[in-house]
Design a protein around this motif. Sequence first.
Motif, PDB file in Angstrom:
ATOM      1  N   ILE A 137       0.673  -1.125   0.099  1.00 35.11           N
ATOM      2  CA  ILE A 137       0.214  -0.006   0.146  1.00 35.11           C
ATOM      3  C   ILE A 137       1.042   0.958   0.151  1.00 35.11           C
ATOM      4  CG2 ILE A 137      -0.015  -0.163   2.897  1.00 35.11           C
ATOM      5  CD1 ILE A 137      -2.981   1.233  -0.283  1.00 35.11           C
ATOM      6  N   GLY A 138       2.450   1.155   0.644  1.00 35.23           N
ATOM      7  CA  GLY A 138       2.788   2.705   0.283  1.00 35.23           C
ATOM      8  C   GLY A 138       3.201   2.359  -0.759  1.00 35.23           C
ATOM      9  N   PHE A 139       3.305   1.548  -1.704  1.00 37.62           N
ATOM     10  CA  PHE A 139       3.931   2.236  -2.772  1.00 37.62           C
ATOM     11  C   PHE A 139       2.992   2.479  -3.889  1.00 37.62           C
ATOM     12  CE2 PHE A 139       7.168  -1.279  -4.386  1.00 37.62           C
ATOM     13  CZ  PHE A 139       7.760  -0.420  -3.921  1.00 37.62           C
ATOM     14  N   ASP A 140       1.566   1.630  -3.616  1.00 34.58           N
ATOM     15  CA  ASP A 140       0.313   2.387  -4.310  1.00 34.58           C
ATOM     16  C   ASP A 140      -0.267   3.783  -3.801  1.00 34.58           C
ATOM     17  OD1 ASP A 140      -0.277   0.951  -5.423  1.00 34.58           O
ATOM     18  OD2 ASP A 140      -1.176  -0.737  -3.959  1.00 34.58           O
ATOM     19  N   VAL A 141       0.587   4.536  -2.416  1.00 34.17           N
ATOM     20  CA  VAL A 141       0.033   5.757  -2.051  1.00 34.17           C
ATOM     21  C   VAL A 141       1.146   6.706  -2.831  1.00 34.17           C
ATOM     22  CG1 VAL A 141       0.071   7.039  -0.190  1.00 34.17           C
ATOM     23  CG2 VAL A 141      -0.744   4.915   0.217  1.00 34.17           C
ATOM     24  N   ALA A 142       2.108   6.958  -3.151  1.00 33.79           N
ATOM     25  CA  ALA A 142       3.422   7.216  -3.014  1.00 33.79           C
ATOM     26  C   ALA A 142       3.146   6.992  -5.140  1.00 33.79           C
ATOM     27  CB  ALA A 142       4.707   6.556  -3.596  1.00 33.79           C
ATOM     28  N   ASP A 143       2.443   5.995  -5.781  1.00 37.85           N
ATOM     29  CA  ASP A 143       2.004   6.528  -6.938  1.00 37.85           C
ATOM     30  C   ASP A 143       1.263   7.053  -7.503  1.00 37.85           C
ATOM     31  OD1 ASP A 143       3.829   4.795  -7.729  1.00 37.85           O
ATOM     32  OD2 ASP A 143       2.523   2.373  -7.714  1.00 37.85           O
ATOM     33  N   ALA A 144      -0.091   7.533  -6.158  1.00 41.18           N
ATOM     34  CA  ALA A 144      -1.206   7.963  -6.372  1.00 41.18           C
ATOM     35  C   ALA A 144      -0.487   9.573  -6.284  1.00 41.18           C
ATOM     36  CB  ALA A 144      -2.339   7.878  -5.163  1.00 41.18           C
ATOM     37  N   PHE A 145       0.201   9.643  -5.292  1.00 42.59           N
ATOM     38  CA  PHE A 145       0.557  11.143  -4.977  1.00 42.59           C
ATOM     39  C   PHE A 145       1.140  11.996  -6.451  1.00 42.59           C
ATOM     40  CE2 PHE A 145       3.728  14.078  -2.739  1.00 42.59           C
ATOM     41  CZ  PHE A 145       2.983  15.058  -2.418  1.00 42.59           C
ATOM     42  N   VAL A 146       2.502  11.127  -6.798  1.00 44.98           N
ATOM     43  CA  VAL A 146       2.759  11.095  -8.285  1.00 44.98           C
ATOM     44  C   VAL A 146       2.567  12.037  -9.086  1.00 44.98           C
ATOM     45  CG1 VAL A 146       5.287  10.005  -9.623  1.00 44.98           C
ATOM     46  CG2 VAL A 146       5.315  10.384  -6.878  1.00 44.98           C
ATOM     47  N   ALA A 147       1.005  11.004  -9.725  1.00 45.32           N
ATOM     48  CA  ALA A 147       0.144  11.068 -10.184  1.00 45.32           C
ATOM     49  C   ALA A 147      -0.708  12.146 -10.306  1.00 45.32           C
ATOM     50  CB  ALA A 147      -0.752   9.110 -10.724  1.00 45.32           C
ATOM     51  N   LYS A 148      -0.775  12.599  -8.913  1.00 43.38           N
ATOM     52  CA  LYS A 148      -1.918  13.456  -8.369  1.00 43.38           C
ATOM     53  C   LYS A 148      -0.882  14.687  -9.255  1.00 43.38           C
ATOM     54  CE  LYS A 148      -3.760  15.628  -4.392  1.00 43.38           C
ATOM     55  NZ  LYS A 148      -4.964  15.799  -3.222  1.00 43.38           N
ATOM     56  N   HIS A 149       0.605  15.078  -9.332  1.00 41.19           N
ATOM     57  CA  HIS A 149       0.704  16.352  -8.935  1.00 41.19           C
ATOM     58  C   HIS A 149       1.644  15.831 -10.433  1.00 41.19           C
ATOM     59  CE1 HIS A 149       0.053  17.967  -5.886  1.00 41.19           C
ATOM     60  NE2 HIS A 149       0.438  16.583  -4.940  1.00 41.19           N
ATOM     61  N   ASN A 150       0.993  14.827 -11.376  1.00 42.05           N
ATOM     62  CA  ASN A 150       1.351  15.083 -12.414  1.00 42.05           C
ATOM     63  C   ASN A 150       3.543  14.941 -13.455  1.00 42.05           C
ATOM     64  OD1 ASN A 150      -0.780  15.200 -14.332  1.00 42.05           O
ATOM     65  ND2 ASN A 150      -0.715  17.352 -13.797  1.00 42.05           N
ATOM     66  N   ALA A 151       4.479  13.972 -11.863  1.00 45.82           N
ATOM     67  CA  ALA A 151       5.632  13.421 -12.083  1.00 45.82           C
ATOM     68  C   ALA A 151       5.657  12.327 -12.840  1.00 45.82           C
ATOM     69  CB  ALA A 151       6.035  13.840 -10.043  1.00 45.82           C
ATOM     70  N   THR A 152       6.725  11.552 -12.610  1.00 46.80           N
ATOM     71  CA  THR A 152       6.956  10.525 -13.762  1.00 46.80           C
ATOM     72  C   THR A 152       8.247  10.466 -13.175  1.00 46.80           C
ATOM     73  OG1 THR A 152       9.069  11.964 -14.579  1.00 46.80           O
ATOM     74  CG2 THR A 152       6.980  11.468 -15.902  1.00 46.80           C
ATOM     75  N   TRP A 153       8.279   8.959 -12.471  1.00 44.41           N
ATOM     76  CA  TRP A 153       9.320   8.210 -12.031  1.00 44.41           C
ATOM     77  C   TRP A 153       9.974   8.204 -12.521  1.00 44.41           C
ATOM     78  CZ3 TRP A 153       8.179   6.942  -6.950  1.00 44.41           C
ATOM     79  CH2 TRP A 153       6.688   7.159  -6.325  1.00 44.41           C
ATOM     80  N   LYS A 154      11.672   7.789 -11.800  1.00 45.82           N
ATOM     81  CA  LYS A 154      12.577   7.249 -12.442  1.00 45.82           C
ATOM     82  C   LYS A 154      13.521   5.654 -11.768  1.00 45.82           C
ATOM     83  CE  LYS A 154      15.834  11.240 -11.844  1.00 45.82           C
ATOM     84  NZ  LYS A 154      15.792  11.387 -10.448  1.00 45.82           N
ATOM     85  N   SER A 155      13.768   5.094 -11.933  1.00 49.00           N
ATOM     86  CA  SER A 155      14.906   4.376 -11.202  1.00 49.00           C
ATOM     87  C   SER A 155      16.296   4.978 -11.151  1.00 49.00           C
ATOM     88  CB  SER A 155      14.887   3.086 -12.679  1.00 49.00           C
ATOM     89  OG  SER A 155      13.528   2.154 -12.630  1.00 49.00           O
ATOM     90  N   ASP A 156      16.473   5.063  -9.656  1.00 48.05           N
ATOM     91  CA  ASP A 156      17.823   5.309  -9.121  1.00 48.05           C
ATOM     92  C   ASP A 156      18.302   4.783  -8.600  1.00 48.05           C
ATOM     93  OD1 ASP A 156      19.864   6.777  -8.788  1.00 48.05           O
ATOM     94  OD2 ASP A 156      18.935   8.701  -8.999  1.00 48.05           O
ATOM     95  N   ARG A 157      19.974   5.090  -7.715  1.00 43.70           N
ATOM     96  CA  ARG A 157      20.607   4.059  -6.350  1.00 43.70           C
ATOM     97  C   ARG A 157      19.138   4.210  -5.375  1.00 43.70           C
ATOM     98  NH1 ARG A 157      25.092   5.463  -2.746  1.00 43.70           N
ATOM     99  NH2 ARG A 157      25.507   3.170  -2.585  1.00 43.70           N
ATOM    100  N   LEU A 158      18.488   2.263  -5.461  1.00 48.07           N
ATOM    101  CA  LEU A 158      17.755   1.459  -4.486  1.00 48.07           C
ATOM    102  C   LEU A 158      17.231   2.386  -4.130  1.00 48.07           C
ATOM    103  CD1 LEU A 158      20.563   2.733  -1.323  1.00 48.07           C
ATOM    104  CD2 LEU A 158      20.469   0.302  -2.567  1.00 48.07           C
ATOM    105  N   ALA A 159      16.408   2.152  -5.375  1.00 42.60           N
ATOM    106  CA  ALA A 159      14.497   2.944  -5.171  1.00 42.60           C
ATOM    107  C   ALA A 159      14.164   4.008  -6.930  1.00 42.60           C
ATOM    108  CB  ALA A 159      14.358   4.517  -4.266  1.00 42.60           C
TER     109      ALA A 159
END
Length: 189
Positions: free
Chosen positions: A22-44
Amino acid sequence: MKYLVAGLGNIGAEYAHTRHNIGFDVADAFVAKHNATWKSDRLADVAEVRWKGRIFVVIKPTTYMNLSGKAVKYWMDKERIPIENILVILDELALPLETMRLRGSGSDAGHNGLKNIQEILGSDKYPRLRFGVGNNYPKGKQVEFVLGKWNKEELPIVNAKIEKSTELIESFATIGIQRTMNNFNNLTF
């Protein structure tokens, strides 16, 4: 003002959208709400959200749940974020599905992700949002329950809580932990 939002979970398709993630799902929702994008980086996987003069470094550790502290410490140090500006989001068996609790510190309560964060940071004085998942499972089936998917009756509550959790993150960064706890800890869904 910089904040580190760490949504806890396990990487891999088999863990996607399970109670434990659920922590991933909340993080995904927060990032999507603010139109940001994920990138793979060190350890996360990392995303940066800028909102109302604040910067949120949002991470989903790729270390697996039990080693989450490595990613939290790395990003906290790299971005020079003080411990009081960290918000860890995790599943909580001891809370009913209808609730969530924000705390400024506390024990790991047997949660391996929190246990590792506490060991690596050398402190339990960091904010955490415990997302209630309930404990409706037969004796001896805890692992299957937390690694299981939500059932269709639970999903409307889960989705409402995810949406409210994104508001809680914003509130935490704008009005502080105490007022945010007062506004969110008594909500039931």
